[in-house]
Design an enzyme around this catalytic site. Structure first.
Site, PDB file in Angstrom:
ATOM      1  N   GLY A 129       0.839  -1.201   0.000  1.00 20.45           N
ATOM      2  CA  GLY A 129       0.000   0.000   0.000  1.00 20.45           C
ATOM      3  C   GLY A 129       0.872   1.247   0.000  1.00 20.45           C
ATOM      4  O   GLY A 129       1.922   1.281   0.645  1.00 20.45           O
TER       5      GLY A 129
ATOM      6  N   GLY B  95      -0.492   4.578   0.341  1.00 20.42           N
ATOM      7  CA  GLY B  95      -1.194   5.774   0.799  1.00 20.42           C
ATOM      8  C   GLY B  95      -0.290   6.539   1.738  1.00 20.42           C
ATOM      9  O   GLY B  95       0.932   6.360   1.724  1.00 20.42           O
ATOM     10  N   LEU B  96      -0.895   7.379   2.575  1.00 18.18           N
ATOM     11  CA  LEU B  96      -0.063   8.175   3.480  1.00 18.18           C
ATOM     12  C   LEU B  96       0.821   7.287   4.338  1.00 18.18           C
ATOM     13  O   LEU B  96       2.021   7.522   4.460  1.00 18.18           O
ATOM     14  CB  LEU B  96      -0.952   9.043   4.371  1.00 18.18           C
ATOM     15  N   ALA B  97       0.234   6.253   4.936  1.00 16.48           N
ATOM     16  CA  ALA B  97       1.013   5.411   5.839  1.00 16.48           C
ATOM     17  C   ALA B  97       2.059   4.607   5.070  1.00 16.48           C
ATOM     18  O   ALA B  97       3.211   4.514   5.502  1.00 16.48           O
ATOM     19  CB  ALA B  97       0.083   4.480   6.613  1.00 16.48           C
TER      20      ALA B  97
ATOM     21  N   ARG C  18     -18.680  13.334  14.322  1.00 17.98           N
ATOM     22  CA  ARG C  18     -19.344  12.720  13.180  1.00 17.98           C
ATOM     23  C   ARG C  18     -20.422  11.713  13.561  1.00 17.98           C
ATOM     24  O   ARG C  18     -21.491  11.687  12.954  1.00 17.98           O
ATOM     25  CB  ARG C  18     -18.292  12.033  12.311  1.00 17.98           C
TER      26      ARG C  18
ATOM     27  N   HIS D  19     -17.564   5.904   5.731  1.00 10.92           N
ATOM     28  CA  HIS D  19     -16.421   6.721   5.371  1.00 10.92           C
ATOM     29  C   HIS D  19     -15.087   6.122   5.809  1.00 10.92           C
ATOM     30  O   HIS D  19     -14.111   6.171   5.083  1.00 10.92           O
ATOM     31  CB  HIS D  19     -16.619   8.097   6.002  1.00 10.92           C
TER      32      HIS D  19
ATOM     33  N   GLU E 297      -4.914   3.377   8.440  1.00  4.87           N
ATOM     34  CA  GLU E 297      -6.299   2.937   8.655  1.00  4.87           C
ATOM     35  C   GLU E 297      -6.391   1.414   8.791  1.00  4.87           C
ATOM     36  O   GLU E 297      -7.356   0.893   9.354  1.00  4.87           O
ATOM     37  CB  GLU E 297      -7.196   3.412   7.497  1.00  4.87           C
TER      38      GLU E 297
ATOM     39  N   ARG F  43     -13.626   8.319  14.954  1.00  6.86           N
ATOM     40  CA  ARG F  43     -12.463   9.138  14.629  1.00  6.86           C
ATOM     41  C   ARG F  43     -12.878  10.596  14.476  1.00  6.86           C
ATOM     42  O   ARG F  43     -13.909  10.894  13.884  1.00  6.86           O
ATOM     43  CB  ARG F  43     -11.819   8.649  13.333  1.00  6.86           C
TER      44      ARG F  43
ATOM     45  N   LEU G 265      -5.383  11.557   8.532  1.00  7.85           N
ATOM     46  CA  LEU G 265      -4.155  11.946   7.849  1.00  7.85           C
ATOM     47  C   LEU G 265      -3.022  12.011   8.873  1.00  7.85           C
ATOM     48  O   LEU G 265      -1.901  11.579   8.614  1.00  7.85           O
ATOM     49  CB  LEU G 265      -4.340  13.302   7.176  1.00  7.85           C
TER      50      LEU G 265
END
Lengths: 250, 229, 665
Positions: free
Chosen positions: C39, C41-43, C336, C428, C452, C462, C468
């Site tokens: 992966g 993504g950010l991580a 949320r 989400h 995530e 969260r 992020l």
């Protein structure tokens, strides 16, 4: 809505492709273009045939994966939208829609509408970064103020999603808008100054190596760019490359 | 970054295109200034024009400029062809359906064709006037080569094909106009001279130049043709 | 027993002290150690870049055509950091406290505190990388506020913060790729993890273009594979987002923690038709200025639904700004989970405002008016007309949220500057994920999970702009340290061979499953099953859950899974590019994960955060937590079949925060 879809089918990079015609009924104007493609594929699979391969992922216009040349335009007739954001309300009942992949030497077709855009990654790898280690021990984020206008311009350049619509739309398959957007983002920020000259030289060199065409300033790229990346970025790159070339020691 | 790398770079090719193109724009202005004298068809006009032609072909500095112009034409043409070949290669398979008009002006998409028309015109133009001026046959008037008469004759009733020549001339000027409308501002863009405040001015100047210069050029043979009917 | 390996000592010193004490790997030895990151993504990107920079040999995989396309890119609103640039009383402790409270006290104190500590480094790092955050006129960084907090600590880049941060990490990754320190494999999907002597020592991957299976051996494997919100079919996730890598790890011994904790985001564009393929988020930042309402009278709601009345025709007095009414302290900026449930409550009661009855209004009229007045005063207009105020106000709103408004207009074909937006909650984010200890190692040795894909920091809910933060914290600043402690024992191991029987067996199993899918030749496309699974999950394991519904869902999912394997049709072959096959494998895993989510939701007999059990609520309909019996992480162990999974509890110990009934009133 009832549509006639002419879709490019090509089994692999070496295979010859052709346009296939499909009739699709029951399309709702609220559907996105890709949802219409899902519907087409559902119909094809149920008929026991192979669906149309196309790239897509986020479906909200930011990942840059979707890439269809629709009715002669990258991402279709809309402005400021990607294929996934194009909705069927932009078309009329009875329309014939031509759907093709991005076409460029540097973007070989993988299958049908899916192309290989790794050339873009290699351009970034050639210098589209600031050489700073991820220590977290850099100076405080607010230690270097950046004038708002400049920061906003850098942001505008940085919003490029790397979809390749610029290359697809350019009659020369030139990647200047993509490359210049990254060059500009860093050229506009104080953090980007130390490598400013070597960066533009390395990125342009890689761009040429990948076999993209030359820019003839038609401006088609900027018109079709879903993120509205401006032509001034290309001018900035032209300027930077010239000054880097004049100043460089070798 | 080695020098050879720089010369091979796509951007360097663009600089050559832009610099040679903009230089040729200057040349056009100079050429036009000379040509406009042809509106004066009187004896004095004839003398003045022939003196001007003599000066242009003999004065050393002008000679130097003329060599520069030939070089610019050569670079512009050769570079243009090289770029066109490369650009063709960049898209080996074309689109089945392409709507170029949706995102770019007609002239910007057809610079090659326009350039080719201009080149064909350029060659015939050189043959009709430049060659005659330098290598004859050409008459004399007041001790000077009488280029004025050559021009008058070329567009006059003595030349059975004068009508065709005028039409060709006008067509070429149309091509030049469209070429300039895109090329002028494109040259500035290629050199990186773009600024949110000044670029609109450059664009407007380019439009004016692209319409004005070819119109004036074209008006001369048309005028000469009609006054001799 | 689960050992979370939380270091001893006072909370604020744990991380610093721990970093000082853990084993290091010297630079020469790092060169002989291989790490795989799944992966980008950010991580994933940040971890791969950081590990490569430190000297490890890194192999990174992503299923997309470029690492830059990972779904982190779609995050809109921002990233939190305890910088206190706004001088509004923010601090590491306050960020820590807000996150634990926002997560409804179901996260680990030590992990969250570490997250808050490194949050400030993230901003420094990103700015140094050239991430163009929004700035004020003085040239310094701007902040905004997000739900569930009372300070402005969110850094942002218009509505494209995730994109800018990911491109920052991608550029760091690209730099390492160019140096040859990262071997980047795009259009590759992890098919299974391979275990050697009880340790994770590699993976089986599939080249999605050629269909070939590949063996990749390494000393450690890091999963940064994102969340599994797509189990609901309709979510704000990207179409390719999936649980498969995590699920394969789970089946090889990694526990899945709190799988039922799903975040339903309150402000998404409502479903428009049955062919909908995904839902689009409207950033939480809109709640800074938008007011949420439904008609106060049922007959008005009915009239709007059947098109005889428009939103603008409802008089101010006849509008129910239900968030402001129920939660005066936080108003429209409640967290949320609270905002989502409140919307569902109104719509269930019959006040919904679109055809399906599942939408509420998000109205910018008063913000336009307010900004317009301020702007008029700035420009020195005396007695401006209403039109002038509205025009000026719209300009301000456009500057702030222009791209979001455009996006809405594009999708909904409605002008949000003139009429209120219609929004509804949508799936989400998944707070649940692979169980990890303080080192981010799963219950499988040598297998790590970040971002995530793990469960660690957000508890049961969260807070906005924290995903992020967690992704980059894990990837840049946590994992690169903690993994060294494990790899230090591997400096004498030498290269791992992929020729072993274990690799062969794993590859064979993967091949068999692929063959089965291709040769099945059933009658229904993959999406057919995915949609049906999504409907079950949304109805029974969505915004509110109850025992009967969950039990029913479990039965239905099992039946659907069986039908899938009998009747799915995967066209094409397995030896060329075949996106339908990729999708089939992912949906097969969702069909197992979905059941586990329902089992987890059934076992958790309390309401907390995003998990709302109808049986457990206060008289006024708020979530009712049971700290006495449920202050634990439920970590599920796979024992042969998803239906037989066993739950292991990790008790949550709160030493620094007093557990309170969460109140935003």
């Amino acid at each position: 809505m009832n549509l006639t879809l002419k879709v490019w089918r090509q089994d692999g990079p070496e295979a010859t492709g052709h346009m296939d015609t499909h009739a699709l009924g029951g399309v709702s104007p609220d559907m996105s273009f890709l949802e219409m493609m899902d519907m087409l594929n559902d119909q094809i699979i149920r008929a026991g045939e192979e669906p149309v391969a196309f790239d897509h992922d986020c479906r909200e216009g930011i990942c840059g994966m979707c890439s269809m040349f629709i009715n002669g335009e990258a991402h279709g007739p809309g402005r400021g939208v990607t294929t996934c954001q194009l909705h069927m309300r932009s078309f009329n009942d009875g329309d014939t829609i031509a759907i093709e992949p991005w076409r460029a030497q540097a973007f070989p077709v993988i299958k049908d509408l899916t192309v290989d855009r790794s050339a873009f990654d290699r351009v970034i790898q050639a210098g589209g970064y600031i050489s700073v280690n991820t220590s977290g021990n850099t100076i405080d984020a607010n230690a270097i103020p950046v004038p708002k206008e400049q920061a906003d311009d850098a942001f505008s350049a940085a919003t490029c999603i790397g979809c390749g619509a610029c290359v697809a739309s350019c009659k020369n398959a030139s990647a200047m808008l993509f490359v210049s957007a990254k060059v500009s983002q860093f050229a506009l920020l104080p953090q980007g100054q130390p490598e400013r000259e070597s960066r533009v030289q390395r990125m342009v060199e890689q761009m040429d190596k990948e076999g993209f065409g030359n820019c003839t300033n038609t401006g088609a790229c900027a018109v079709e760019c879903p993120k509205g990346i401006d032509l001034s970025n290309i001018a900035r790159m032209n300027r930077d490359f010239m000054s880097a070339t004049v100043k460089s020691k070798k | 970054m080695s020098n050879s790398g720089i010369l091979r770079s796509s951007l360097a090719k663009k600089y050559v295109m832009a610099l040679s193109g903009l230089f040729l724009c200057l040349f056009l202005l100079g050429h036009l200034a000379g040509n406009l004298q042809l509106f004066n068809t009187s004896a004095e006009g004839q003398l003045a024009f022939n003196e001007y032609a003599h000066f242009m072909t003999t004065f050393p500095l002008v000679k130097l400029l003329s060599y520069l112009t030939y070089a610019a034409v050569l670079f512009h043409v050769v570079d243009g062809i090289a770029l066109t070949i490369q650009n063709r290669k960049a898209r080996p398979t074309g689109y089945v359906k392409e709507k170029g008009s949706a995102n770019a002006s007609w002239s910007s998409r057809n610079m090659g064709i326009l350039g080719t028309i201009i080149l064909v015109f350029f060659v015939s133009h050189m043959q009709n006037f430049w060659y005659v001026m330098h290598f004859g046959p050409i008459g004399e008037s007041d001790g000077l080569k009488d280029l004025h008469t050559v021009v008058m004759t070329f567009f006059g009733p003595e030349n059975g094909l004068a009508g065709l020549a005028v039409a060709g001339y006008v067509l070429a000027q149309f091509a030049l106009g469209f070429h300039l409308i895109h090329g002028f501002q494109s040259g500035f863009q290629s050199l990186g001279l773009r600024h949110s405040k000044y670029s609109p001015l450059i664009d407007r100047a380019g439009l004016l130049f692209g319409i004005g210069v070819p119109t004036l050029f074209a008006s001369i043979p048309v005028y000469l043709f009609f006054i001799q009917l | 027993m689960l050992d979370s390996k939380i270091p001893e000592g006072p909370l604020a010193d744990k991380w610093t002290k721990y970093k000082d004490d853990i084993q290091l790997v010297n630079p020469a030895n790092k060169r002989s150690i291989d790490v795989i990151v799944i992966g980008t993504g950010l991580a994933g990107s940040s971890a791969a870049a950081s590990l490569a920079e430190m000297g490890y040999n890194v192999k990174a995989l992503c299923f997309q055509d470029s690492p830059r396309r990972a779904h982190s890119i779609a995050a809109q609103g921002g990233i939190n950091a305890a910088k206190n640039y706004q001088n509004d009383g923010d601090s590491v402790h306050r960020l820590f406290y807000d996150t634990v409270k926002g997560g409804d006290y179901r996260s680990r104190e030590a992990n969250v505190h570490r997250l808050a500590e490194v949050s400030t480094n993230i901003i420094d790092q990103c700015v140094a990388q050239g991430v163009p955050f929004a700035r004020e006129y003085g040239g310094l960084l701007d902040n905004r506020s997000f739900g569930g907090v009372q300070v402005s600590r969110t850094f942002y880049a218009k509505g494209q913060t995730g994109q800018q941060l990911l491109l920052g990490a991608y550029s760091a990754l690209s730099r390492q790729i160019s140096k040859g320190k990262v071997d980047m494999l795009t259009r590759h999907e992890m098919m299974d993890v391979v275990m050697l002597d009880g340790k994770c020592r590699g993976i089986i991957a599939r080249n999605l273009v050629t269909g070939e299976l590949e063996r990749h051996a390494a000393h450690a494997v890091v999963l940064a594979t994102g969340g599994y919100g797509n189990v609901f079919f309709l979510s704000t996730n990207a179409m390719g987002s999936n649980v498969s890598a995590a699920w394969k790890a789970h089946k090889k011994g990694a526990h899945m923690a709190n799988p039922c904790f799903t975040q339903i985001h309150p402000t998404c564009i409502p479903v428009s038709g049955e062919h909908q393929s995904k839902l689009t988020l409207m950033s939480e930042s809109l709640r800074n200025d938008g007011r949420i309402w439904v008609p106060a009278k049922k007959e008005d709601a009915d009239a709007i639904r059947n098109g005889t009345k428009k939103a603008l025709e409802i008089a101010e007095a006849d509008r129910d700004y239900y968030l402001e009414r129920r939660y005066p302290a936080f108003g429209n900026l409640v967290p949320r989970d609270v905002a989502s449930r409140a919307a569902k409550e109104r719509c269930d009661a019959g006040f919904g405002v679109n055809k399906t009855g599942e939408a509420v209004f998000l109205d910018f009229a008063s913000a336009i008016n307010r900004y317009g007045k301020t702007e008029a005063s700035i420009r020195g207009l005396s007695e401006p007309s209403t039109e002038e105020i509205v025009t000026l106000g719209k300009e301000v709103v456009k500057a702030k949220y222009g791209n979001l408004f455009d996006m809405y207009k594009q999708i909904a074909a409605d002008n949000p500057y003139e009429t209120p937006m219609k929004i509804y909650p949508a799936v989400h984010y998944t707070m649940g994920g692979l169980w990890v200890d303080y080192n981010l190692m799963t219950s499988v040795s040598g297998l790590y999970a970040t971002g995530e894909s793990n469960f660690s920091d957000h508890g049961a809910n969260r807070l906005g702009a924290s995903a992020l933060m967690q992704g980059l914290a894990d990837g840049y600043f946590v994992l690169p340290y903690t993994i060294g402690d494990y790899l230090a024992n591997d400096i004498r191991t030498g290269a791992i061979s992929s020729d072993s029987a274990e690799f062969e067996a794993a590859e064979k199993a993967v091949q068999e499953r692929i063959d089965h899918l291709i040769n099945n030749k059933g009658s229904k496309p993959v999406d057919d099953f995915h949609r049906r699974l999504g409907r079950i999950m949304w109805n029974e394991c969505g915004m509110s859950r109850n025992e009967a519904g969950l039990k029913k869902a479990i039965v239905e999912i099992r039946a659907l899974r069986e039908e899938f394997w009998k009747d799915v049709r995967v066209p094409g072959n397995a030896t060329s590019y075949n996106p339908e096959l990729d999708k089939a494998g992912r949906v097969a895993d969702f069909l197992e994960q979905g059941e586990l989510m329902c089992m987890d939701a059934l076992a958790r007999e309390e309401s907390c955060g995003g998990h709302f059990r109808e049986e457990h609520q206060t008289p006024d309909g708020e979530a009712l937590r049971d700290d006495e019996n449920f202050a634990f992480v439920s970590a599920w162990e796979f024992v042969g079949d998803p239906s037989e999974s066993k739950m292991i509890k990790e008790d949550l110990v709160f030493e620094n925060i007093e557990l309170k009934q969460r109140s935003y009133k």
